[in-house]
Design a protein around this motif. Structure first.
Motif, PDB file in Angstrom:
ATOM      1  N   LYS A 197       7.267  83.123  60.490  1.00 37.51           N
ATOM      2  CA  LYS A 197       8.035  81.947  60.062  1.00 37.51           C
ATOM      3  C   LYS A 197       7.818  80.781  61.023  1.00 37.51           C
ATOM      4  CE  LYS A 197      12.238  80.765  57.765  1.00 37.51           C
ATOM      5  NZ  LYS A 197      13.532  80.432  58.386  1.00 37.51           N
ATOM      6  N   VAL A 198       7.922  81.048  62.319  1.00 36.16           N
ATOM      7  CA  VAL A 198       7.494  80.022  63.278  1.00 36.16           C
ATOM      8  C   VAL A 198       6.078  80.405  63.697  1.00 36.16           C
ATOM      9  CG1 VAL A 198       7.876  78.962  65.515  1.00 36.16           C
ATOM     10  CG2 VAL A 198       9.838  79.569  64.079  1.00 36.16           C
ATOM     11  N   GLY A 228       7.054  75.063  61.875  1.00 37.99           N
ATOM     12  CA  GLY A 228       8.242  75.754  61.372  1.00 37.99           C
ATOM     13  C   GLY A 228       9.417  75.743  62.333  1.00 37.99           C
ATOM     14  N   ASP A 229       9.342  74.961  63.392  1.00 36.95           N
ATOM     15  CA  ASP A 229      10.466  74.876  64.332  1.00 36.95           C
ATOM     16  C   ASP A 229      10.780  73.402  64.560  1.00 36.95           C
ATOM     17  OD1 ASP A 229      12.323  75.010  66.350  1.00 36.95           O
ATOM     18  OD2 ASP A 229      11.084  76.173  67.734  1.00 36.95           O
ATOM     19  N   SER A 230      11.979  72.972  64.141  1.00 34.70           N
ATOM     20  CA  SER A 230      12.347  71.569  64.315  1.00 34.70           C
ATOM     21  C   SER A 230      13.112  71.349  65.614  1.00 34.70           C
ATOM     22  CB  SER A 230      13.182  71.098  63.122  1.00 34.70           C
ATOM     23  OG  SER A 230      14.330  71.930  63.009  1.00 34.70           O
ATOM     24  N   SER A 231      13.389  72.432  66.353  1.00 38.82           N
ATOM     25  CA  SER A 231      14.171  72.280  67.586  1.00 38.82           C
ATOM     26  C   SER A 231      13.286  71.842  68.744  1.00 38.82           C
ATOM     27  CB  SER A 231      14.866  73.602  67.935  1.00 38.82           C
ATOM     28  OG  SER A 231      13.986  74.443  68.656  1.00 38.82           O
ATOM     29  N   LEU A 234      10.812  86.960  73.614  1.00 35.34           N
ATOM     30  CA  LEU A 234      12.174  86.645  74.062  1.00 35.34           C
ATOM     31  C   LEU A 234      12.886  85.937  72.921  1.00 35.34           C
ATOM     32  CD1 LEU A 234      11.727  85.380  77.747  1.00 35.34           C
ATOM     33  CD2 LEU A 234      12.253  87.687  76.926  1.00 35.34           C
ATOM     34  N   VAL A 235      13.961  86.569  72.412  1.00 34.07           N
ATOM     35  CA  VAL A 235      14.716  85.971  71.305  1.00 34.07           C
ATOM     36  C   VAL A 235      15.904  85.225  71.892  1.00 34.07           C
ATOM     37  CG1 VAL A 235      15.949  86.407  69.168  1.00 34.07           C
ATOM     38  CG2 VAL A 235      13.986  87.841  69.790  1.00 34.07           C
ATOM     39  N   LEU A 236      15.889  83.889  71.718  1.00 39.54           N
ATOM     40  CA  LEU A 236      16.926  83.043  72.323  1.00 39.54           C
ATOM     41  C   LEU A 236      18.166  83.017  71.439  1.00 39.54           C
ATOM     42  CD1 LEU A 236      14.224  82.204  73.653  1.00 39.54           C
ATOM     43  CD2 LEU A 236      15.150  79.888  73.832  1.00 39.54           C
ATOM     44  N   ASP A 237      19.322  83.290  72.053  1.00 40.55           N
ATOM     45  CA  ASP A 237      20.618  83.233  71.388  1.00 40.55           C
ATOM     46  C   ASP A 237      20.805  81.993  70.527  1.00 40.55           C
ATOM     47  OD1 ASP A 237      21.893  85.477  72.021  1.00 40.55           O
ATOM     48  OD2 ASP A 237      23.215  84.638  73.564  1.00 40.55           O
ATOM     49  N   ASN A 238      20.432  80.850  71.094  1.00 37.32           N
ATOM     50  CA  ASN A 238      20.586  79.575  70.387  1.00 37.32           C
ATOM     51  C   ASN A 238      19.656  78.555  71.035  1.00 37.32           C
ATOM     52  OD1 ASN A 238      22.029  77.953  72.510  1.00 37.32           O
ATOM     53  ND2 ASN A 238      23.468  79.673  72.297  1.00 37.32           N
ATOM     54  N   TYR A 248       2.943  90.577  81.294  1.00 36.39           N
ATOM     55  CA  TYR A 248       3.379  90.351  79.919  1.00 36.39           C
ATOM     56  C   TYR A 248       2.862  89.021  79.388  1.00 36.39           C
ATOM     57  CZ  TYR A 248       6.924  94.066  79.990  1.00 36.39           C
ATOM     58  OH  TYR A 248       7.566  95.263  80.034  1.00 36.39           O
ATOM     59  N   SER A 249       2.572  88.973  78.076  1.00 35.78           N
ATOM     60  CA  SER A 249       2.576  87.688  77.401  1.00 35.78           C
ATOM     61  C   SER A 249       3.994  87.503  76.865  1.00 35.78           C
ATOM     62  CB  SER A 249       1.551  87.646  76.270  1.00 35.78           C
ATOM     63  OG  SER A 249       2.008  88.376  75.158  1.00 35.78           O
ATOM     64  N   VAL A 250       4.470  86.264  76.881  1.00 43.98           N
ATOM     65  CA  VAL A 250       5.882  86.022  76.552  1.00 43.98           C
ATOM     66  C   VAL A 250       6.003  84.954  75.481  1.00 43.98           C
ATOM     67  CG1 VAL A 250       8.149  85.454  77.460  1.00 43.98           C
ATOM     68  CG2 VAL A 250       6.453  86.534  78.946  1.00 43.98           C
ATOM     69  N   ARG A 251       6.439  85.368  74.302  1.00 39.57           N
ATOM     70  CA  ARG A 251       6.623  84.440  73.191  1.00 39.57           C
ATOM     71  C   ARG A 251       8.102  84.121  73.060  1.00 39.57           C
ATOM     72  NH1 ARG A 251       3.840  83.535  67.915  1.00 39.57           N
ATOM     73  NH2 ARG A 251       5.435  83.152  66.338  1.00 39.57           N
ATOM     74  N   LEU A 252       8.429  82.833  72.915  1.00 36.10           N
ATOM     75  CA  LEU A 252       9.831  82.425  72.757  1.00 36.10           C
ATOM     76  C   LEU A 252      10.146  82.225  71.276  1.00 36.10           C
ATOM     77  CD1 LEU A 252      10.078  79.788  75.654  1.00 36.10           C
ATOM     78  CD2 LEU A 252      10.324  82.278  75.769  1.00 36.10           C
ATOM     79  N   GLU A 253      11.257  82.783  70.815  1.00 35.38           N
ATOM     80  CA  GLU A 253      11.689  82.627  69.415  1.00 35.38           C
ATOM     81  C   GLU A 253      13.184  82.337  69.403  1.00 35.38           C
ATOM     82  OE1 GLU A 253      10.233  82.928  66.372  1.00 35.38           O
ATOM     83  OE2 GLU A 253       8.253  83.720  66.884  1.00 35.38           O
ATOM     84  N   LEU A 254      13.593  81.477  68.491  1.00 35.15           N
ATOM     85  CA  LEU A 254      15.030  81.266  68.301  1.00 35.15           C
ATOM     86  C   LEU A 254      15.576  82.364  67.407  1.00 35.15           C
ATOM     87  CD1 LEU A 254      15.298  77.422  67.675  1.00 35.15           C
ATOM     88  CD2 LEU A 254      15.796  78.700  69.781  1.00 35.15           C
ATOM     89  N   LEU A 255      16.776  82.837  67.714  1.00 33.63           N
ATOM     90  CA  LEU A 255      17.438  83.847  66.881  1.00 33.63           C
ATOM     91  C   LEU A 255      17.691  83.252  65.494  1.00 33.63           C
ATOM     92  CD1 LEU A 255      18.838  86.653  66.836  1.00 33.63           C
ATOM     93  CD2 LEU A 255      20.957  85.501  67.455  1.00 33.63           C
ATOM     94  N   PRO A 256      17.097  83.832  64.462  1.00 32.23           N
ATOM     95  CA  PRO A 256      17.365  83.328  63.113  1.00 32.23           C
ATOM     96  C   PRO A 256      18.627  84.007  62.568  1.00 32.23           C
ATOM     97  CG  PRO A 256      15.689  85.035  63.023  1.00 32.23           C
ATOM     98  CD  PRO A 256      16.172  84.972  64.454  1.00 32.23           C
ATOM     99  N   LYS A 257      18.958  83.735  61.302  1.00 33.57           N
ATOM    100  CA  LYS A 257      20.156  84.365  60.739  1.00 33.57           C
ATOM    101  C   LYS A 257      20.035  85.877  60.812  1.00 33.57           C
ATOM    102  CE  LYS A 257      21.655  80.632  57.802  1.00 33.57           C
ATOM    103  NZ  LYS A 257      20.855  79.949  56.791  1.00 33.57           N
TER     104      LYS A 257
END
Lengths: 409, 409
Positions: free
Chosen positions: A111-112, A144-147, B338-342, B363-372
């Motif tokens: 998605k992102v 896919g990420d507007s933030s 890494l799934v970010l809380d917000n 590690y390789s480190v991918r940042l993602e926002l927590l989706p629904k």
């Protein structure tokens, strides 16, 4: 005939040592981006010419190399509009192909989507120093990420990649298209004149403040010119970072220290498709920018009918290679040239048999026949970056029987 | 509009996992060749169209994509011979560009030049399964060595590269153009009919012995046909290796064991430029050849006016990728999402601050926002080859505070 043998105008052959430096630098940039969780993709060198010239590529569209139709299709198009003679074109950037790729493949992508794309692009520009008709681009994009996470991801990954190739001194100028719009409103530029006004402001480097004021006065009126003069005076020196960019600046500073990002209210970036943040990468040893990018939230919607937020940044690979220190990227591998006494099968067999053990000890092993003059061979190999040699005869049966000597000392 | 979005006909987009497999395989081939002391070079994607269509490229010349002239030059050519509309063409192989490169740069190259070239080539073929309009070629060549060391170097390096990508079962059929000429003389084929007779013999796979005999009878006479029938009968089964190839076979067998090379007196190879040894790489799991090459001592002289011995071999990269085991080349890197809380700056800053320590731990480190729905995100990332994740909040201050969990188990 020999004097006429060269690559096409504005395009380059790469000699082995030059190629090795380029491959190393590109490899470091690619692997740094992969370390940040970006995924590498590839699109074809060509796209349908309609797509390449549909207005997404700005001025670069005019520079597209056009590829002729073939067979019957060509026959049918002869004698008509010359534009109809081409059905394909070589990509002039990696952004238009990326948005097409995303539209084609989005069902199979996360998605992102965090993409790495590196590869050649082609532009039919008038060749000049440092400007080529085939050159490498090196892009990352977050789709896919507007933030602001997307911007922060791009900026920290790029600063990291630049550090890893030895360009720790690189800084990134940042602005926001919304700030530019607000500014132009305050200057009294009518809405339909803002694109034109941005083109003028973009020339600040070349025509200085006086030139910009004069051009704005001419394009609009004396009041706009006077307000612009005041504005340009007010923005000399360090400016407070506006709210739209503050959080991005703070997170990046926490990681890389102050001063790696610089707010520049005069930064425009040429492309019409930018909708938000815009970036330009600089280095103190380079007179021109060494990369840039920005947010282009409206562009993918052109192919899919549905807007998708997107932001990208590109390291100017050719500039980066010029700036990068040669010594750091010269071949340093453990290499060994085995010079064969003669070309008898027995001697060749001896040399070939030695290779696996030497490979295991971490050597690369090049086989050479002894020429009339060993020194000529060694001098030539030294120029190519080879550092060690040993001679091999029929009785060279194992590694221990080799006398390994440095070349050129 | 969306349904119409695809890459040009016969050309491919590569999704991240597919691209990773291709890059790995190409990297192994390139580094294996470098281990044997070959040097990597690069030429532009385009060459002058006259050079590409001067008779060196055989049938491939007809498949060259032609690039249109621009501006005034185009204007001047409109309405005339359509061939004059193009000044450049996309390379259809890497051999013609290599010989041009050698002619351009020979003063700066070692006397025996051992080149690695990998990159895309383009052919305007009718697309079909496994045949593309853009595909990767993977060549090594030895220029300036007329001894069998050159052949042995190519064959051992290529068998080594094939082994390293898991194609240990590959074998190489070998023949010699001089043997083919002698044979045709014995069959009674007149000298000016030998090219045509070779084309017939080259079809043995497709039309079988009867077909070859019939076609030779038709092209020449019944006596040639009868002699060819006897010859084809005599060569079934394992044949003794002729003197011209014996030493090459012995050295390669000493290194790789018997059976990796096979003498095939019916091997022709299409290109007209071969002058000596010819090779074709096979694999038991592939119905068609997975590479080939040969000696082309006369070709460089076309550009320089002076003949230079040269021999090359090409691994059919697209075939090799099909044969190579997916599991072996899937992303196995130590990766962490890494799934970010917000998307608050504080949480983003926490995540960014964690990256350097995690990089240091490999590690390789991918940042993602927590989706629904976290699970939707994890499922999608699992498909992309990501294997581990941890959630990050404002209070995630160091690596030890992370709870790293596998994705999808």
């Amino acid at each position: 005939m020999a004097k006429d043998v060269h690559p096409p105008r504005g395009m380059r052959d790469f000699l082995p040592l030059e190629h090795a430096k380029r491959t190393q630098i590109l490899g470091i940039i690619r692997s740094t981006y992969a370390t940040h969780g970006f995924q590498e993709i590839e699109t074809p060198a060509m796209e349908d010419i309609q797509r390449l010239t549909s207005g997404q590529g700005g001025d670069n569209e005019k520079l597209a190399f056009r590829v002729m139709k073939r067979g019957e299709e060509l026959e049918k198009s002869l004698g008509g509009d010359p534009d109809a003679l081409a059905d394909l074109g070589l990509r002039y950037d990696l952004t238009v192909p990326l948005t097409r790729y995303y539209a084609t493949n989005r069902a199979k992508l996360p998605k992102v989507f965090k993409a790495i794309q590196t590869g050649p692009v082609w532009r039919a520009e008038r060749p000049q120093k440092g400007r080529y008709r085939q050159f490498i681009q090196c892009d990352i994009d977050v789709i896919g990420d507007s933030s602001i996470l997307a911007e922060i991801d791009l900026l920290t990954s790029s600063l990291h990649a630049l550090e890893n190739i030895g360009l720790e001194a690189a800084t990134i100028r940042v602005n926001h298209r919304v700030l530019l719009s607000n500014l132009l409103e305050q200057l009294g530029v009518p809405e339909d004149g803002r694109g034109s006004a941005m083109i003028t402001i973009d020339k600040l480097d070349k025509i200085a403040a006086e030139g910009v004021v004069a051009e704005l006065t001419e394009k609009f009126d004396a009041q706009v010119g006077a307000r612009a003069a005041d504005w340009l005076k007010a923005i000399s020196g360090n400016l407070p970072v506006p709210a739209e960019l503050k959080e991005i600046f703070e997170v990046v500073a926490a990681q890389f220290g102050e001063g790696r990002l610089r707010f520049d209210p005069t930064l425009v970036r040429g492309m019409g498709y930018y909708t938000g943040t815009i970036f330009e990468i600089e280095h103190p040893e380079s007179g021109s920018s060494i990369g840039g990018g920005g947010r282009y939230d409206g562009m993918i919607g052109r192919w899919t009918g549905e807007d998708v937020p997107a932001v990208g940044i590109s390291i100017g690979f050719e500039r980066a290679v010029e700036l990068a220190n040669d010594d750091r990227f010269h071949a340093t591998a453990n290499n060994l040239v085995l010079v064969l006494d003669n070309d008898s099968p027995a001697v060749i067999a001896s040399a070939v048999k030695l290779q696996p053990a030497l490979f295991e000890h971490g050597y690369s092993v090049r086989l050479e026949l002894l020429p009339k003059k060993l020194n000529n061979l060694l001098d030539s190999l030294a120029e190519q970056g080879f550092t060690h040699f040993a001679t091999v005869g029929e009785d060279s049966v194992n590694m221990d029987s080799l006398v390994i000597k440095p070349i050129g000392n």
